[in-house]
Design an enzyme around this catalytic site. Structure first.
Site, PDB file in Angstrom:
ATOM      1  N   ILE A   4       3.145   0.346  -7.451  1.00  0.00           N
ATOM      2  CA  ILE A   4       4.416  -0.661  -6.675  1.00  0.00           C
ATOM      3  C   ILE A   4       2.661  -0.616  -5.535  1.00  0.00           C
ATOM      4  CG2 ILE A   4       5.965  -0.593  -4.219  1.00  0.00           C
ATOM      5  CD1 ILE A   4       7.573   0.950  -5.592  1.00  0.00           C
ATOM      6  N   ASP A   5       2.144  -1.748  -5.070  1.00  0.00           N
ATOM      7  CA  ASP A   5       1.602  -2.005  -3.912  1.00  0.00           C
ATOM      8  C   ASP A   5       2.063  -1.648  -2.672  1.00  0.00           C
ATOM      9  OD1 ASP A   5      -0.652  -3.378  -2.601  1.00  0.00           O
ATOM     10  OD2 ASP A   5       0.515  -5.511  -1.492  1.00  0.00           O
TER      11      ASP A   5
END
Length: 484
Positions: free
Chosen positions: A168-169
C-alpha cells in the site's frame, strides 16, 4: 510543472514532489539541488539546467517500467474454457460410439442405439458448465460497480479473491494526501485561538500547502483573521507582516534560528513536535516566540479499520511503500497498523519491493494513487487505484479502481470476490454431478430424452439463479469483531 530532470542553477523554491516520490509535503530547493520532471514548482521563480533528455527523465522511466511489468504478466485462461474445449469433442465421439457400436458389433437395434446417443448428447451438452463462470462473473462485476468499485475483468476479480499479501502506498492512499493541523502549542501567554489567528492572518497571503492548511484550520474554528499589512515572503523560510501595528513573522525552524530566538526550551518543543513526522511552523514577534503549529498529512479515518479487516481476511503481510522520509513513514505505519514500513523509495524501488513479495507470497496486490505507484501496480498480480483522487497513470494501469476513495471498499471486495469463486465452484460441481448421474443412467439402460432435456435446462437455470445471488453484494462493513 517542471518539464525535465535537471539541477537548479538560479533561485530557490519549494517543489511538490508527490507525483514522483510520494513525499507528502513540498521540498525546499536551493541552487545545486536536483529536480524531477513532472514535479510542481511552488512559490519561486527558478532557472533549471537540464541534465537528461526527455526519453531518460524519471517520468519516461516510469512509463517504461509500466510497459515492462505489463509484458511479464501473461493472461490466465479460464479452467472451464479449457475443460469444455476437450470435453465437447470427447462427448460427441462417445455419442457416435454409443449409436454405432451396439448395432455393428452386437446386432442391436439402430433405433435404440440412436435414441441412447441422443440422450447422451443432450445431457452431456456443457451449457450449464460453460455459463456457470461468466454469469457469476458478470453478476459480481455489476454488484462491484454498484458499490463504487470498478473492476476491469473477471480474471482480476479472481486475482483479488486469491490475494495473499498487499503493498500500500502512503500519501493519498493511507493518508489524505494533503497536510492538516495536528497540534497548536501557544507560548508566552498566548491562547490557541490567538496563535491560530496570528498565523492565519499572515498565511492568508501565501499559496504554500502548509499555509493553506492553517487557513483551513482557522476557518474550521470560526476564526476570522485580521487583515495583515506590509506582507513579505522570505523564500523557502517563512513570511512576515504587520498586525495591529506590530511586526509578526512565521516560518520554519531554520528561520527561527536566523532570527536568533532559539533557546533550549524552544528547541526541545520543536524536536518533540517533529518526532512524529510533523512539519512545525513557528510564529513570533521581534522579542519573543508566540507558539508552534504542527502539521502532518492526516491518516484517513477508516485506514486502521481497513487494515484490520484485510488482516482478518487472511491477507498478510500488509506492507506500506512510500517515498517519504523514515520518521513520517514510521508514524503513519504505527497509526494504521501495517505489518511493515519501507520508506524513502523511488518508483523502481517500489517495483523491487512488489517483486520480493510476489516471490514469497505468489498473489500480491498493490494499492496506490500516484504516477510513482504505476510501475509497482503493473508488476503486482492485481493493481488497485484510489480512483477519485488517483492520477490518470495510476487509474490507467490499475485493474481495480476504488471510485469513492473509501479504503473499506477493499476488504469488502476481497470478501465479495471470494464469494464469487465459491459460487462458481458450486455451479461447476452441480453441473458435473447432474450430467454424471444421467450419463450413468444412460449406460445402465434407463435413457429418457425428456428427462435429459429437463435435467439439462434445469441445471442451466439452477446455475443462473445461484449466480444471480451475487447481485446482492452482502454487508458493506467488516464484521463487528474486526471493527472492535
Amino acid at each position: 510543472r517542471i518539464p525535465v530532470d535537471g539541477v537548479l542553477v538560479r533561485g530557490s523554491t519549494s517543489v511538490n514532489q508527490a507525483p514522483i516520490t510520494g513525499e507528502s509535503l513540498p521540498v525546499n530547493k536551493e541552487e545545486g539541488d536536483e529536480v524531477f520532471a513532472g514535479t510542481i514548482n511552488g512559490d519561486g521563480a527558478v532557472e533549471i539546467r537540464s541534465t537528461k533528455e526527455a526519453k531518460d527523465t524519471t517520468v519516461a522511466r516510469i512509463i517504461r517500467m509500466v510497459e515492462e511489468a505489463r509484458s511479464r504478466r501473461a493472461p490466465s485462461e479460464q479452467w472451464v474454457e479449457k475443460f469444455a474445449r476437450i470435453y465437447t469433442p470427447v462427448m460427441i465421439g462417445l455419442a457416435l460410439l454409443v449409436a454405432a457400436l451396439p448395432p455393428l458389433l452386437f446386432g442391436g437395434a439402430w433405433s435404440r442405439s440412436v435414441y441412447q446417443a441422443l440422450v447422451l448428447l443432450v445431457i452431456a451438452c456443457p451449457c450449464a458448465l460453460v455459463i456457470s463462470t461468466p454469469v457469476s462473473v458478470v453478476a459480481a462485476l455489476a454488484a462491484s460497480a454498484r458499490r463504487g468499485v470498478l473492476v476491469k475483468g473477471g480474471r482480476f476479480l479472481e486475482a483479488v479473491a486469491r490475494l495473499r499479501a498487499l503493498a500500500i502506498d502512503k500519501t493519498g492512499t493511507l493518508t489524505e494526501g494533503r497536510p492538516s493541523v495536528c497540534a497548536v502549542v501557544p507560548a508566552r501567554g498566548h491562547t490557541e485561538s490567538e496563535l491560530v489567528a496570528i498565523v492565519a492572518a499572515i498565511e492568508a497571503r501565501s499559496e504554500h500547502p502548509l499555509a493553506r492548511a492553517i487557513v483551513r484550520h482557522a476557518a474550521s474554528l470560526g476564526i476570522r483573521p485580521e487583515p495583515a499589512e506590509e506582507y513579505r515572503a522570505v523564500r523557502g523560510k517563512g513570511a512576515g507582516a504587520v498586525l495591529r501595528g506590530r511586526p509578526v513573522w512565521v516560518g520554519s525552524h531554520r528561520y527561527l534560528e536566523e532570527r536568533g530566538h532559539e533557546d533550549d526550551e524552544v528547541r526541545e518543543r520543536i524536536t518533540s513536535l517533529s518526532a512524529g513526522g510533523s512539519s512545525v511552523v513557528v510564529a513570533g514577534t521581534d522579542d519573543h516566540v508566540c507558539g508552534f503549529i504542527a502539521l502532518a498529512d492526516a491518516v484517513r479515518p477508516d485506514a486502521r479499520r481497513a487494515i484490520d479487516a484485510l488482516r482478518a481476511a487472511g491477507i498478510r503481510p500488509i506492507v506500506m511503500l512510500t517515498g517519504d522520509n523514515r520518521g513520517t513513514a514510521d508514524a503513519v505505519g504505527r497509526k494504521t497498523g501495517v505489518d511493515e514500513v519501507r520508506a524513502e523509495l523511488l518508483p523502481e524501488d517500489k517495483v523491487r519491493a512488489v517483486e520480493d513479495l510476489s516471490r514469497a507470497h505468489e498473489t500480491v496486490g498493490m494499492l496506490g494513487d500516484g504516477v510513482n505507484d504505476a510501475p509497482a501496480m503493473a508488476r503486482a498480480s492485481v493493481g488497485i487505484a484510489m480512483g477519485a483522487a488517483g492520477s490518470d497513470a495510476a487509474i490507467e494501469t490499475a485493474d481495480v479502481a476504488l471510485m469513492s476513495d473509501d479504503l473499506l471498499r477493499l476488504p469488502w471486495l476481497v470478501r465479495h470476490a471470494r464469494r464469487m469463486l465459491s459460487i462458481i465452484k458450486q455451479n461447476v460441481a452441480a453441473s458435473i454431478a447432474v450430467k454424471g448421474a444421467f450419463v450413468a443412467l444412460t449406460f445402465a439402460g434407463h435413457p429418457s430424452l425428456w428427462g435429459a432435456i429437463g435435467a439439462d435446462m434445469g441445471v442451466s437455470l439452477l446455475v443462473v439463479f445461484n449466480a444471480l445471488r451475487l447481485l446482492h453484494p452482502g454487508p458493506e462493513n467488516p464484521p463487528e469483531e474486526v471493527r472492535a
